[in-house]
Design a protein around this motif. Structure first.
Motif, PDB file in Angstrom:
ATOM      1  N   ALA A 290     -29.949   8.777   9.525  1.00 17.43           N
ATOM      2  CA  ALA A 290     -29.675   8.624   8.097  1.00 17.43           C
ATOM      3  C   ALA A 290     -30.822   9.217   7.275  1.00 17.43           C
ATOM      4  O   ALA A 290     -30.587   9.887   6.271  1.00 17.43           O
ATOM      5  CB  ALA A 290     -29.475   7.152   7.759  1.00 17.43           C
TER       6      ALA A 290
ATOM      7  N   LEU B  93     -30.240   8.121   2.083  1.00 15.98           N
ATOM      8  CA  LEU B  93     -31.200   7.064   1.774  1.00 15.98           C
ATOM      9  C   LEU B  93     -30.529   5.696   1.789  1.00 15.98           C
ATOM     10  O   LEU B  93     -31.050   4.740   2.378  1.00 15.98           O
ATOM     11  CB  LEU B  93     -31.821   7.348   0.400  1.00 15.98           C
ATOM     12  N   VAL B  94     -29.347   5.604   1.150  1.00 11.84           N
ATOM     13  CA  VAL B  94     -28.633   4.319   1.119  1.00 11.84           C
ATOM     14  C   VAL B  94     -28.305   3.874   2.536  1.00 11.84           C
ATOM     15  O   VAL B  94     -28.532   2.716   2.917  1.00 11.84           O
ATOM     16  CB  VAL B  94     -27.339   4.436   0.276  1.00 11.84           C
ATOM     17  N   LEU B  95     -27.819   4.802   3.358  1.00 13.76           N
ATOM     18  CA  LEU B  95     -27.487   4.446   4.744  1.00 13.76           C
ATOM     19  C   LEU B  95     -28.732   3.985   5.497  1.00 13.76           C
ATOM     20  O   LEU B  95     -28.704   3.000   6.229  1.00 13.76           O
ATOM     21  CB  LEU B  95     -26.849   5.636   5.469  1.00 13.76           C
TER      22      LEU B  95
ATOM     23  N   LEU C 109     -26.865  14.168  -4.185  1.00  9.97           N
ATOM     24  CA  LEU C 109     -25.834  13.256  -3.664  1.00  9.97           C
ATOM     25  C   LEU C 109     -26.034  13.034  -2.167  1.00  9.97           C
ATOM     26  O   LEU C 109     -25.983  11.909  -1.672  1.00  9.97           O
ATOM     27  CB  LEU C 109     -24.427  13.821  -3.931  1.00  9.97           C
ATOM     28  N   ASP C 110     -26.283  14.123  -1.442  1.00 10.12           N
ATOM     29  CA  ASP C 110     -26.508  14.020   0.004  1.00 10.12           C
ATOM     30  C   ASP C 110     -27.782  13.219   0.282  1.00 10.12           C
ATOM     31  O   ASP C 110     -27.816  12.361   1.168  1.00 10.12           O
ATOM     32  CB  ASP C 110     -26.635  15.435   0.592  1.00 10.12           C
TER      33      ASP C 110
ATOM     34  N   ALA D 112     -27.885  12.692 -11.074  1.00  8.17           N
ATOM     35  CA  ALA D 112     -27.086  12.852  -9.852  1.00  8.17           C
ATOM     36  C   ALA D 112     -27.528  11.840  -8.803  1.00  8.17           C
ATOM     37  O   ALA D 112     -26.701  11.273  -8.084  1.00  8.17           O
ATOM     38  CB  ALA D 112     -27.215  14.269  -9.306  1.00  8.17           C
TER      39      ALA D 112
ATOM     40  N   GLY E  79     -25.156   9.098  -7.141  1.00 11.65           N
ATOM     41  CA  GLY E  79     -25.038   8.998  -5.686  1.00 11.65           C
ATOM     42  C   GLY E  79     -25.267   7.567  -5.212  1.00 11.65           C
ATOM     43  O   GLY E  79     -24.467   7.022  -4.458  1.00 11.65           O
ATOM     44  N   LEU E  80     -26.343   6.940  -5.686  1.00 11.07           N
ATOM     45  CA  LEU E  80     -26.641   5.563  -5.272  1.00 11.07           C
ATOM     46  C   LEU E  80     -25.470   4.638  -5.577  1.00 11.07           C
ATOM     47  O   LEU E  80     -25.052   3.848  -4.735  1.00 11.07           O
ATOM     48  CB  LEU E  80     -27.891   5.056  -6.000  1.00 11.07           C
TER      49      LEU E  80
ATOM     50  N   ILE F 271     -22.306   5.647  -3.313  1.00 11.80           N
ATOM     51  CA  ILE F 271     -22.459   5.445  -1.872  1.00 11.80           C
ATOM     52  C   ILE F 271     -22.530   3.958  -1.521  1.00 11.80           C
ATOM     53  O   ILE F 271     -22.045   3.535  -0.479  1.00 11.80           O
ATOM     54  CB  ILE F 271     -23.725   6.159  -1.348  1.00 11.80           C
TER      55      ILE F 271
ATOM     56  N   THR G 135     -20.903  14.376   3.500  1.00  5.90           N
ATOM     57  CA  THR G 135     -22.048  14.776   2.670  1.00  5.90           C
ATOM     58  C   THR G 135     -22.750  15.976   3.293  1.00  5.90           C
ATOM     59  O   THR G 135     -23.297  16.817   2.599  1.00  5.90           O
ATOM     60  CB  THR G 135     -23.072  13.637   2.495  1.00  5.90           C
TER      61      THR G 135
ATOM     62  N   ASN H 273     -30.627  12.917   7.303  1.00  8.28           N
ATOM     63  CA  ASN H 273     -29.551  13.281   6.391  1.00  8.28           C
ATOM     64  C   ASN H 273     -30.093  13.356   4.969  1.00  8.28           C
ATOM     65  O   ASN H 273     -29.856  14.328   4.236  1.00  8.28           O
ATOM     66  CB  ASN H 273     -28.467  12.200   6.514  1.00  8.28           C
TER      67      ASN H 273
ATOM     68  N   THR I 261     -29.298  10.904  -1.629  1.00 11.54           N
ATOM     69  CA  THR I 261     -29.176   9.471  -1.881  1.00 11.54           C
ATOM     70  C   THR I 261     -28.253   8.826  -0.861  1.00 11.54           C
ATOM     71  O   THR I 261     -28.478   7.692  -0.450  1.00 11.54           O
ATOM     72  CB  THR I 261     -28.648   9.180  -3.301  1.00 11.54           C
ATOM     73  N   SER I 262     -27.224   9.567  -0.431  1.00 10.10           N
ATOM     74  CA  SER I 262     -26.315   9.011   0.570  1.00 10.10           C
ATOM     75  C   SER I 262     -27.085   8.652   1.841  1.00 10.10           C
ATOM     76  O   SER I 262     -26.969   7.540   2.360  1.00 10.10           O
ATOM     77  CB  SER I 262     -25.210  10.014   0.876  1.00 10.10           C
TER      78      SER I 262
ATOM     79  N   MET J 112     -21.203  10.518   6.414  1.00  5.96           N
ATOM     80  CA  MET J 112     -22.306  11.406   6.789  1.00  5.96           C
ATOM     81  C   MET J 112     -21.789  12.819   7.040  1.00  5.96           C
ATOM     82  O   MET J 112     -22.407  13.806   6.640  1.00  5.96           O
ATOM     83  CB  MET J 112     -22.997  10.902   8.057  1.00  5.96           C
TER      84      MET J 112
END
Lengths: 107, 467
Positions: free
Chosen positions: B214, B248-250, B242-243, A16, A20-21, A24, A39, B217, B245-246, A36
């Motif tokens: 971020a 983290l990417v941001l 998912l939340d 997962a 996600g990586l 996103i 999520t 988050n 990594t989101s 943001m």
């Protein structure tokens, strides 16, 4: 939880995370704020955990904690989806020169 | 059998969540993404509620809690203005973390006599993480809402103290792992987590908020995921991952856009007081200033104008006036675009939602990478409430705290206009040599006021009135 279950869960978590990586990274900077918000709404799925704690009503203590948790998660779900939608409704393209801006012509 | 059906329903939800994020990668499909997320959510909730262990009192309480949450959630979703979005998002991280933390605590007290080492360890981490994100996000929200001072607060030995707090928490988690029945440890973990959240945010300055939001988050997502491990719930694990990594990417994107590392953002107390550099940049040159009507004349004669918005535009709530100015200029045949730096504002994508709110078409909003090579062909750049992201010192001034940060190359344009209240240094406390560039015109005043006057001048309303 058995060792097998833990291993399976770790597999799920790792995959997962990679999913996600990859997804996103493709989200344009334009949509980072709605992302943001979205999520945030999605991770409020911890609601399923708090619903069980509250519903099973085992001790007064756990019921109170469960109640607050359900309220907090529900705020995030409802507020999160609504605000993401509100933001996305604002994003519009420039009207094409051929088609006059008819939708919301401001005086 | 029921258990398997619930698991299958969760599987459907997981696919829905993945699709929801995938559709979020383009504006055209993004709203479909919300629908997918909502349906997936609904399925998961219904599947969870088909549970014979829920008592009648439980049902009653569930309905009240859901109704209460909905009542609070609706205004938080519909009433909050776009300018308050950063603190609103930070607040929702706090709610999410609170929920995850509380479920973790309740679960511990319900099961501690029968749980194994792994579960207990994860539970300990989950509780600390939940508490940390709860107070951290509240602090961030308070700072963004200007209820708390935005300047970083530091004290002697701060980082050392933070590590001690974190270290004690880790040791206690290890103790708890080997003796899950030591119920006295959990309240201490809660207190340490709450403390660490506050400690983590007080040294953070406003300019670093995009990265920190971020990161919070990401942590909020990870705490949901950890809860999934504890409850053996794959849906939670996936949604949290998912939340996580989101976020983290941001956070990585934000850090890159400032040329800084996580360590530097979290422990650097950036923007505290760079008196040394402020003094070093003392070769103050001449500043040319212009009145709004002179600025308006130059803009009307331009072929191409690029507007560079920053946090100052958000504070002055000038986005609607900016849109009016762009309309007036376009009527005069001027091409108007917007250049958005990734860390402009207080959260990822902050400027984009503000301008979208003011009905600016999103194809006019250009990323730094998209527009930077165009600046030599731009006649007029209007810098509105941005400062550090257009400071050429980032390119050559090795001693500058922002050295190496990618910036918008506005100094390559023919004329640069900077709307600013005064010559005060920017958020990072750094002198901006752009203001002393011979091609730069300073237009002093409040962003909204100045832009309003520009609108009047450009559209010729003043002439119309005098006639």
């Amino acid at each position: 939880m058995t060792a097998n279950e833990i291993i399976t869960s770790l597999f799920v978590f790792a995959l997962a995370g990679f999913l996600g990586l990859e997804i996103i990274r493709k989200v344009p900077k334009l949509l980072h704020t709605p992302l943001m918000a979205l999520t945030n709404a999605l991770s409020a799925i911890s609601l399923v955990g708090s619903l069980v704690i509250l519903g099973e009503n085992q001790t007064t203590y756990s019921t109170i904690l469960g109640f607050v948790a359900v309220v907090a998660s529900t705020i995030n779900v409802v507020g999160g989806f609504l605000i993401t939608d509100k933001m996305l409704r604002m994003f519009r393209r420039a009207p094409r020169p051929a088609a006059p801006a008819g939708e919301e012509a401001k005086p | 059998m029921r258990g398997h059906l619930v698991e299958l329903a969760y599987l459907v939800s997981v696919i829905g969540f993945a699709l929801s994020l995938k559709w979020m990668t383009a504006v055209a499909t993004a709203r479909r993404g919300i629908l997918a997320g909502e349906i997936a959510f609904g399925i998961a909730i219904i599947a969870t509620l088909i549970n014979p262990a829920i008592t009648s009192t439980g049902w009653f309480l569930i309905i009240i809690a859901l109704a209460l949450g909905t009542l609070i959630g609706i205004p938080l979703g519909l009433r909050v203005p776009m300018t308050a979005m950063p603190e609103r998002i930070a607040l929702s991280h706090a709610f999410g973390a609170l929920a995850a933390g509380l479920v973790g605590i309740a679960h511990y007290y319900l099961t501690y006599h029968s749980s194994n080492k792994f579960e207990t360890a994860v539970l300990g981490v989950e509780i600390v993480l939940g508490c940390l994100v709860f107070t951290g996000s509240l602090m961030a929200s308070g700072k963004l809402h200007e209820m708390l001072p935005q300047r970083p607060i530091t004290f002697q030995g701060q980082n050392y103290f933070n590590f001690v707090v974190l270290g004690v928490a880790l040791v206690l988690i290890i103790v708890l792992t080997f003796s899950p029945t030591s119920t006295w440890i959990v309240p201490i973990l809660v207190v340490l987590g709450l403390m660490f959240g506050v400690l983590l945010i007080i040294p953070i300055g406003g300019a670093d908020m995009p990265t920190v939001i971020a990161l919070l988050n990401s942590y909020a997502g990870l705490s949901a995921s950890a809860l999934g491990f504890v409850l053996d719930n794959k849906l939670l694990i996936v949604a949290g991952a998912l939340d996580g990594t989101s976020g983290l990417v941001l956070a990585i994107i934000m850090c890159r856009a400032m040329n800084r590392s996580f360590r530097n953002v979290l422990f650097g107390a950036f923007g505290k007081l760079d008196e040394s550099t402020a003094e070093a940049g003392g070769e103050v040159g001449n500043v040319r200033s212009a009145s709004p009507d002179e600025a308006a004349e130059l803009m009307k004669m331009a072929r191409s104008v690029v507007i560079v918005p920053g946090y100052g535009m958000a504070v002055a709530q000038a986005q609607h006036k900016v849109r009016e100015l762009a309309d007036a200029l376009e009527k005069e045949g001027v091409d108007v675009r917007y250049a958005i730096h990734p860390v402009a504002g207080r959260m990822p994508g902050h400027m984009n939602v503000l301008l979208a709110e003011a009905n600016v078409p999103y194809d006019k909003l250009l990323d730094m990478d998209e527009i930077n090579s165009d600046f030599p062909q731009v006649d007029v750049v209007l810098v509105l409430g941005a400062n550090d992201v257009v400071n050429p010192a980032a390119r050559h001034e090795k001693s500058s705290p922002i050295y190496g940060m990618p910036i918008l190359n506005v100094d390559q344009a023919q004329t640069i206009m900077v709307v600013k209240r005064s010559m005060r240094a920017g958020f990072a406390g750094i002198e901006n040599e752009l203001f002393y560039n011979p091609k730069t015109l300073m237009v002093f005043g409040d962003a909204k006021q100045v832009v309003s006057e520009l609108v009047i001048e450009v559209s010729g309303q003043r002439d119309a009135i005098s006639l």
